[in-house]
Write a protein that holds these residues in place. Structure first.
Motif, PDB file in Angstrom:
ATOM      1  N   ALA A 194      15.938 -80.277 -13.057  1.00 19.50           N
ATOM      2  CA  ALA A 194      17.069 -79.704 -12.309  1.00 19.50           C
ATOM      3  C   ALA A 194      18.387 -80.391 -12.674  1.00 19.50           C
ATOM      4  CB  ALA A 194      16.816 -79.820 -10.812  1.00 19.50           C
ATOM      5  N   LYS A 195      18.323 -81.699 -12.943  1.00 17.70           N
ATOM      6  CA  LYS A 195      19.550 -82.464 -13.234  1.00 17.70           C
ATOM      7  C   LYS A 195      19.897 -82.504 -14.716  1.00 17.70           C
ATOM      8  CE  LYS A 195      20.788 -86.465 -11.847  1.00 17.70           C
ATOM      9  NZ  LYS A 195      21.678 -87.258 -11.044  1.00 17.70           N
ATOM     10  N   TRP A 196      18.950 -82.053 -15.566  1.00 11.77           N
ATOM     11  CA  TRP A 196      19.052 -82.267 -17.023  1.00 11.77           C
ATOM     12  C   TRP A 196      19.166 -83.763 -17.290  1.00 11.77           C
ATOM     13  CZ3 TRP A 196      23.439 -78.096 -17.673  1.00 11.77           C
ATOM     14  CH2 TRP A 196      22.891 -76.836 -17.450  1.00 11.77           C
ATOM     15  N   PRO A 234      17.702 -89.497  -7.307  1.00 12.33           N
ATOM     16  CA  PRO A 234      18.946 -89.893  -7.980  1.00 12.33           C
ATOM     17  C   PRO A 234      20.109 -89.241  -7.253  1.00 12.33           C
ATOM     18  CG  PRO A 234      17.965 -88.051  -9.127  1.00 12.33           C
ATOM     19  CD  PRO A 234      17.081 -88.334  -7.937  1.00 12.33           C
ATOM     20  N   SER A 235      21.310 -89.508  -7.694  1.00 14.80           N
ATOM     21  CA  SER A 235      22.469 -88.827  -7.115  1.00 14.80           C
ATOM     22  C   SER A 235      22.358 -87.323  -7.385  1.00 14.80           C
ATOM     23  CB  SER A 235      23.748 -89.387  -7.732  1.00 14.80           C
ATOM     24  OG  SER A 235      23.659 -89.370  -9.144  1.00 14.80           O
ATOM     25  N   ALA A 236      22.835 -86.518  -6.426  1.00  8.39           N
ATOM     26  CA  ALA A 236      22.690 -85.059  -6.546  1.00  8.39           C
ATOM     27  C   ALA A 236      23.854 -84.468  -7.337  1.00  8.39           C
ATOM     28  CB  ALA A 236      22.600 -84.431  -5.159  1.00  8.39           C
ATOM     29  N   ASN A 237      23.724 -84.555  -8.648  1.00  9.16           N
ATOM     30  CA  ASN A 237      24.720 -83.970  -9.546  1.00  9.16           C
ATOM     31  C   ASN A 237      24.025 -83.680 -10.876  1.00  9.16           C
ATOM     32  OD1 ASN A 237      24.947 -87.154  -9.501  1.00  9.16           O
ATOM     33  ND2 ASN A 237      25.345 -86.490 -11.593  1.00  9.16           N
ATOM     34  N   ILE A 238      24.543 -82.723 -11.621  1.00  6.46           N
ATOM     35  CA  ILE A 238      24.034 -82.518 -12.974  1.00  6.46           C
ATOM     36  C   ILE A 238      24.360 -83.785 -13.765  1.00  6.46           C
ATOM     37  CG2 ILE A 238      24.318 -81.129 -15.080  1.00  6.46           C
ATOM     38  CD1 ILE A 238      23.008 -79.561 -12.756  1.00  6.46           C
ATOM     39  N   PRO A 263      30.448 -86.054 -12.146  1.00  2.89           N
ATOM     40  CA  PRO A 263      30.668 -86.955 -10.997  1.00  2.89           C
ATOM     41  C   PRO A 263      29.607 -86.716  -9.918  1.00  2.89           C
ATOM     42  CG  PRO A 263      32.719 -85.860 -11.650  1.00  2.89           C
ATOM     43  CD  PRO A 263      31.624 -85.199 -12.415  1.00  2.89           C
ATOM     44  N   SER A 264      29.176 -87.782  -9.265  1.00  2.78           N
ATOM     45  CA  SER A 264      28.145 -87.659  -8.219  1.00  2.78           C
ATOM     46  C   SER A 264      28.639 -86.756  -7.095  1.00  2.78           C
ATOM     47  CB  SER A 264      27.815 -89.035  -7.648  1.00  2.78           C
ATOM     48  OG  SER A 264      27.347 -89.883  -8.671  1.00  2.78           O
ATOM     49  N   GLY A 265      27.680 -86.110  -6.410  1.00  5.46           N
ATOM     50  CA  GLY A 265      28.023 -85.220  -5.310  1.00  5.46           C
ATOM     51  C   GLY A 265      28.242 -86.004  -4.027  1.00  5.46           C
TER      52      GLY A 265
HETATM   53 MG    MG Z   1      23.734 -90.817 -10.742  1.00  5.55          MG
END
Ligand code: MG
Ligand code: TXA
Length: 317
Positions: free
Chosen positions: A50-52, A140-144, A148-150
């Motif tokens: 999902a995050k690549w 992990p942080s919810a971002n691709i 930048p992190s969500g």
């Molecule tokens: Mg991160």
């Protein structure tokens, strides 16, 4: 896939998704996390897809009470006292500890390493989710990857709508920068990422803390350090030694070439840290081509902020 938007009173439903091996984005006090059952190899795999995210970049395992630490990690004798002090002082909160992992943590979660990152978040929704899911949550942080992190619901929605089972909607993350990561698996404590807990606070408990991140480190111990990070679409230029008027002059010159340029002020440090990732994403939605940033003093949150700015920048002047 339909992504369900849940509110804090629906955490039980979100926990069900975790138990079913699905992904749930949830708020923490630092940034939103993209969570899965940490014991479920297939679920963890879904996070990377999902995050690549590169498969060698390990995930942080989140727990809701201190006792769970022993379930997933060994406490090395050499660091026993230090770990006790850190946990007492900073958990729940924005501190992640790297420790030798126990068998139950799949290698997919630890990125193939024999250590595991563990954090006990302070955010109530996050802890309730872990408690109800009845398993540690890898997140992990919810971002691709690379973005930048969500730190706001809208960021997470933008990156993951249609890709994950659900997002728990909550207000902006109170810290807005990721947790501080400290490697406690060796003989000497090593700071791998500055973050929500300031260096000055850590050093007061760990006087022998060494710095394990930055350009001087040839072989980073944290796999995440070698990848591009926090980058909006706009080109980011970081000025290390320029005055405000010099930056304004640079802006004018760039605008003459037809570029849309945004200068981001970093004077009000605590709030700047909280809003940094929002500001970077906002510059994209507003169609800026270039973001100009000035550097700030690396004390308190300034250290974590400068670390993010240096990674986001494609040019440092
Ligand atoms: Mg991160
Ligand atoms: O505040 C946070 O830490 C957020 C929230 C969701 O808890 N999470 C977060 O995760 O920032 P992530 O995956 O974006 O960053 C985790 C960092 C990565 O740089 C990764 O390489 C490093 O921690 N890491 C994880 N496990 C590690 C390990 N066993 N050894 C060294 N570094 C590790």
């Amino acid at each position: 896939m339909k992504t369900h938007i849940l509110q804090k009173q629906d955490v039980k439903r979100a926990a069900k998704y975790i138990q079913q091996g699905e992904l749930v984005a949830f708020p923490t006090e630092t940034v939103y996390g993209l969570g899965a059952n940490a014991y479920d190899t297939n679920a963890a795999q879904k996070i990377y897809t999902a995050k690549w995210r590169p498969s060698d970049n390990p995930l942080i395992v989140h727990i809701y009470r201190k006792k769970q630490l022993q379930e997933i990690a060994h406490i090395p004798d050499a660091q026993k006292q230090n770990i006790k002090l850190l946990v007492q002082r900073f958990w729940p909160g924005p501190l992640t500890l790297i420790l030798p992992k126990k068998e139950c943590v799949p290698l997919e979660v630890s990125g193939g390493l024999d250590t595991v990152a563990v954090r006990m978040p302070k955010n109530r929704i996050a802890r309730e989710l872990i408690r109800l899911a009845d398993c540690p949550i890898a997140a992990p942080s919810a971002n691709i990857s690379g973005k930048p992190s969500g730190t706001e619901f809208s960021h997470v929605f933008q990156d993951f709508d249609g890709k994950i089972a659900c997002i728990i909607q909550a207000s902006r993350c109170s810290i807005g920068l990721e947790s501080t990561v400290v490697d406690m698996s060796g003989d000497t404590p090593l700071l791998l990422r500055p973050g929500g807990i300031d260096y000055e606070e850590l050093i007061s408990l760990l006087p022998d803390l060494e710095i394990g991140y930055g350009k001087h480190i040839e072989k980073p111990k944290s796999p995440g350090m070698k990848y591009q990070h926090y980058s909006p679409e706009a080109k980011v230029i970081l000025f290390k030694h320029a005055s405000v008027s010099q930056i304004q002059e640079h802006k004018k010159q760039l605008e003459h070439t037809g570029k849309k340029v945004r200068v981001l002020a970093s004077q009000d440090i605590p709030n700047f840290g909280k809003k940094l990732f929002s500001l970077l994403r906002e510059a994209d939605t507003q169609g800026y081509d270039i973001i100009l940033l000035s550097s700030i003093e690396e004390t308190g949150k300034g250290r974590a902020i400068m670390n993010r700015l240096e990674k986001a920048a494609s040019e440092i002047i």
